[in-house]
Design an enzyme around this catalytic site. Structure first.
Site, mmCIF file in Angstrom:
data_model
loop_
_atom_site.group_PDB
_atom_site.id
_atom_site.type_symbol
_atom_site.label_atom_id
_atom_site.label_comp_id
_atom_site.label_asym_id
_atom_site.label_seq_id
_atom_site.Cartn_x
_atom_site.Cartn_y
_atom_site.Cartn_z
ATOM 1 N N CYS A 55 -0.653 -4.335 1.830
ATOM 2 C CA CYS A 55 -1.828 -3.683 1.143
ATOM 3 C C CYS A 55 -1.476 -2.418 0.654
ATOM 4 O O CYS A 55 -0.900 -1.535 1.069
ATOM 5 C CB CYS A 55 -2.702 -3.353 2.549
ATOM 6 N N ARG A 116 -16.732 -4.393 6.039
ATOM 7 C CA ARG A 116 -15.371 -5.163 6.079
ATOM 8 C C ARG A 116 -14.826 -4.314 7.400
ATOM 9 O O ARG A 116 -14.774 -3.095 7.570
ATOM 10 C CB ARG A 116 -14.658 -4.974 4.697
ATOM 11 N N THR A 118 -11.037 -3.238 7.047
ATOM 12 C CA THR A 118 -10.091 -2.946 6.376
ATOM 13 C C THR A 118 -8.948 -2.116 7.206
ATOM 14 O O THR A 118 -9.219 -1.492 8.129
ATOM 15 C CB THR A 118 -10.560 -2.123 5.228
ATOM 16 N N VAL A 119 -7.794 -2.179 6.625
ATOM 17 C CA VAL A 119 -6.892 -0.853 6.720
ATOM 18 C C VAL A 119 -6.575 -0.239 5.463
ATOM 19 O O VAL A 119 -6.880 -0.738 4.342
ATOM 20 C CB VAL A 119 -5.620 -1.867 7.436
ATOM 21 N N SER A 135 -8.312 5.659 3.308
ATOM 22 C CA SER A 135 -7.093 5.839 3.072
ATOM 23 C C SER A 135 -6.927 7.424 2.505
ATOM 24 O O SER A 135 -5.821 8.017 2.923
ATOM 25 C CB SER A 135 -6.221 4.980 2.015
ATOM 26 N N TYR A 176 -7.859 -5.862 -8.899
ATOM 27 C CA TYR A 176 -8.825 -6.630 -8.104
ATOM 28 C C TYR A 176 -9.947 -7.024 -8.543
ATOM 29 O O TYR A 176 -10.452 -8.393 -8.412
ATOM 30 C CB TYR A 176 -9.065 -5.949 -6.716
#
Length: 331
Positions: A55, A116, A118-119, A135, A176
């Site tokens: 990711c 969602r 997410t990471v 992030s 994306y």
């Protein structure tokens, strides 16, 4: 691309599309400031960074972690087949099993969470909850507790934020939007953004060693996380086929320059990238066929030294970058 709805996992994808265009949902958990996150990170052993090798948003945080010499902050890896999103390993005895879907961390924090899963996330083992799933906030917090020089000094945060926004909108998220588009117009718009941004970067980096002259900043690491995946993943899988990274001499040399910085290569798992995009996430690649990757030599000489020595912000001014700088806390 499933999600949690009122704490229950649902395989819903339509929520993230509008007129054939992919819409990235912003982080939905309450935000903690970088200062508050940094205070938790200083409590050694309490906080785990949950991240995926494949990711790019996770990679942003692991790049900061390694460059700022924060290997003492443990990382739990998220990956494998996306049965219910990412699975995560290495969280320890607080779970009945050492393998859990990432969405279980979200419902442990907010039992009725909708959004969602997410990471990356920062997971507080003692409290049993997520501290942040942003992030950007995680990267800023890591910057505050790592080596005494700064990647995002307060005096430059607006300039760095503007660079991050341009890179995210025009490239990191635009690839994306190209890959997930279900309408030609949406794809065309995304591709236009991708290559307009790369064209701008090529012109800018022709005479700038880093995005801010010779100074290493957070923006360089955020950009690198996308560039390192471009030829192997985004070109074949996301149909970003107009030009490859190696078609941009300045950008390609810049990416190799960053790859050569201390510890950066150790965060780049090219095989994990292929597994993550082509095997584990079958929505865009239902037959699980992994293409051959270009023979790009990331270790080739970059010749960027001719643009001047690397610098960093330390003690309120610009100083030469020295990877042997002693670790220290800023705050």
């Amino acid at each position: 691309m499933g999600m949690l709805i009122d704490g229950v996992w649902c395989a819903d994808t339509d929520r993230f599309m509008q007129d054939g265009a992919f819409i990235r949902e912003a982080s939905t958990l309450p935000a903690n400031s970088a200062q508050k996150l940094a205070a938790r990170l200083r409590d050694t052993g309490r906080v785990v960074l949950v991240a995926s090798w494949s990711c790019p948003w996770s990679h942003r945080t692991t790049l900061v972690r390694v460059l700022k010499r924060l290997e003492g902050i443990p990382v739990a890896l998220a990956g494998g087949p996306r049965v219910e999103g990412y699975a995560v390993t290495g969280l320890g005895a607080e779970w009945p099993s050492d393998i859990r879907p990432v969405h279980a961390l979200y419902t442990a924090t907010y039992p009725t969470h909708t959004g969602r899963a997410t990471v990356p996330v920062l997971w507080d083992k003692d409290a049993g909850k997520i501290l942040s799933n942003s992030s950007a906030h995680i990267a800023r917090a890591l910057d505050r507790v790592g080596a005494s020089w700064r990647l995002a000094p307060d005096a430059q945060d607006r300039e760095i934020d503007a660079l991050n926004a341009r890179i995210t909108q025009g490239l990191a998220n635009a690839v994306y939007r190209a890959g997930f588009a279900t309408a030609q117009a949406a794809y065309d718009a995304a591709i236009g953004d991708v290559f307009a941004t790369l064209d701008w970067l090529e012109a800018h980096l022709a005479d700038h060693r880093c995005l801010l002259g010779q100074q290493i900043t957070e923006a360089d690491l955020f950009l690198f996380a996308t560039l390192v995946r471009f030829d192997a993943v985004y070109v074949p899988l996301f149909r970003c086929t107009r030009r490859r990274l190696v078609s941009y001499p300045a950008v390609w040399a810049y990416a190799r320059d960053i790859y050569s910085w201390p510890g950066i290569a150790d965060t780049c798992d090219f095989e994990a990238n292929l597994r993550g995009y082509f095997l584990n996430d079958t929505e865009n690649n239902p037959h699980g066929i992994v293409p051959e990757v270009p023979e790009d030599d990331w270790a080739a000489p970059h010749d960027r030294d001719r643009l001047g020595p690397l610098t960093v912000w330390r003690d309120g001014g610009i100083v030469p970058f020295d990877d042997r700088m002693e670790s220290a806390c800023d705050d």
